[in-house]
Design a protein around this motif. Structure first.
Motif, short mmCIF file in Angstrom:
data_model
loop_
_atom_site.label_atom_id
_atom_site.label_comp_id
_atom_site.label_asym_id
_atom_site.label_seq_id
_atom_site.Cartn_x
_atom_site.Cartn_y
_atom_site.Cartn_z
N ALA A 189 0.85 -1.20 0.00
CA ALA A 189 0.00 0.00 0.00
C ALA A 189 0.88 1.23 0.00
CB ALA A 189 -0.91 0.01 1.23
N GLN A 195 -4.43 5.90 5.93
CA GLN A 195 -3.92 4.53 6.10
C GLN A 195 -4.14 3.70 4.85
OE1 GLN A 195 -5.61 2.42 9.40
NE2 GLN A 195 -4.27 0.64 9.16
N PHE A 196 -5.29 3.86 4.16
CA PHE A 196 -5.59 3.12 2.95
C PHE A 196 -5.95 4.09 1.83
CE2 PHE A 196 -5.36 -0.58 5.38
CZ PHE A 196 -6.16 -0.47 6.53
N MET A 207 -6.38 -8.00 -0.54
CA MET A 207 -6.48 -7.27 0.71
C MET A 207 -5.51 -7.81 1.75
SD MET A 207 -8.78 -4.95 0.11
CE MET A 207 -8.09 -4.89 -1.55
N SER A 209 -5.80 -6.92 5.10
CA SER A 209 -6.47 -7.00 6.39
C SER A 209 -7.97 -6.78 6.19
CB SER A 209 -5.91 -5.96 7.37
OG SER A 209 -6.22 -4.64 6.93
N GLU A 211 -9.77 -4.64 7.86
CA GLU A 211 -10.01 -3.20 7.88
C GLU A 211 -9.81 -2.59 6.50
OE1 GLU A 211 -9.52 -4.73 11.78
OE2 GLU A 211 -8.22 -4.87 10.02
N GLU A 212 -8.78 -3.09 5.80
CA GLU A 212 -8.53 -2.58 4.45
C GLU A 212 -9.68 -2.93 3.51
OE1 GLU A 212 -5.08 -4.18 2.55
OE2 GLU A 212 -4.79 -2.41 1.32
#
Length: 241
Positions: A189, A195-196, A207, A209, A211-212
């Motif tokens: 990333a 963060q993303f 992906m 995670s 959360e991502e």
């Protein structure tokens, strides 16, 4: 000097055969013309007494006495006598040649055995060197993969392409290491203030995670990570049910 032997074989049509002698590995040639009584054909196993002479470079039986016919010993005395020194010399030469033949055979077998051992040892060395090289390449690839994981963080195995997996199973060259790095690099990333960030990835296998994945289905278009549209992406991959 007279020696004794037995008729081992006889070919009637051709008028010759061979005599076997105790202690001798080679049979001695004879011809019917050398028999005192040519009208009575030799029989297999018949006992004979004879001299060994050389004829045109080959040894043969001469002055043959047929012991089984119980001929008078006087007939032996009446036959033309040959030089005893010559007969003894011919017999010695015959025995000498037989002995040399056995020696050469033994030497040949020893040479073959030594060559076989050398070839076997060389093959074992080659096999060990090949195995060692393979192990070294595997270790190097494992180190490269470990370094990439540390640099990129914990990534699912699905991030690697099928081509990258095949290379990892069969490492072979320096160019392969570069290719593995290039395959894994797109999953990193980008470093931004957030963060993303939407970067074109649309599948769960891309992906890193849960959360991502949540960020992507909420903020990025054309994602394909929530097939049942329940708002929970990639249930199986991240254990969310």
């Amino acid at each position: 000097m007279f020696v004794e032997g037995k008729v081992k074989s006889y070919i009637v049509e051709r008028g010759f055969g061979f005599i076997s002698m105790d202690g001798e590995s080679k049979d001695l040639f004879f011809h019917i013309k050398d028999f005192p009584n040519k009208s009575v054909e030799p029989k297999i196993g018949e006992n004979l007494k004879f001299r060994i002479v050389e004829d045109n470079g080959k040894f043969k039986a001469d002055q043959i006495v047929r012991l089984d016919l119980k001929q008078n010993t006087a007939a032996l005395e009446s036959q033309p006598q040959r030089n005893s020194y010559t007969s003894n010399n011919v017999s010695s030469r015959f025995n000498e040649r037989s002995g040399k033949g056995r020696i050469f055979t033994i030497i040949g077998l020893i040479i073959i055995a030594v060559l076989a051992v050398l070839v076997y040892n060389k093959y074992q060395d080659y096999k060990q060197a090949k195995q060692l090289k393979t192990q070294q390449l595997i270790q190097e690839q494992a180190q490269i993969v470990e370094q990439q994981r540390k640099a990129l963080g914990d990534l699912p195995d699905q991030v690697l392409s099928e081509q990258g997996k095949r290379h990892l199973d069969n490492p072979s060259s320096q160019s392969l290491r570069t290719e593995v790095i290039n395959v894994a690099a797109p999953t990193q990333a980008p470093v931004t203030t957030s963060q993303f960030k939407c970067d074109g990835r649309i599948h769960c296998s891309q992906m890193g995670s849960y959360e991502e994945a949540i960020f992507f289905i909420k903020n990025c278009p054309n994602t394909k990570m929530d097939g049942d549209h329940d708002g929970i992406p990639c249930e199986d991959q991240f254990g969310r049910h």
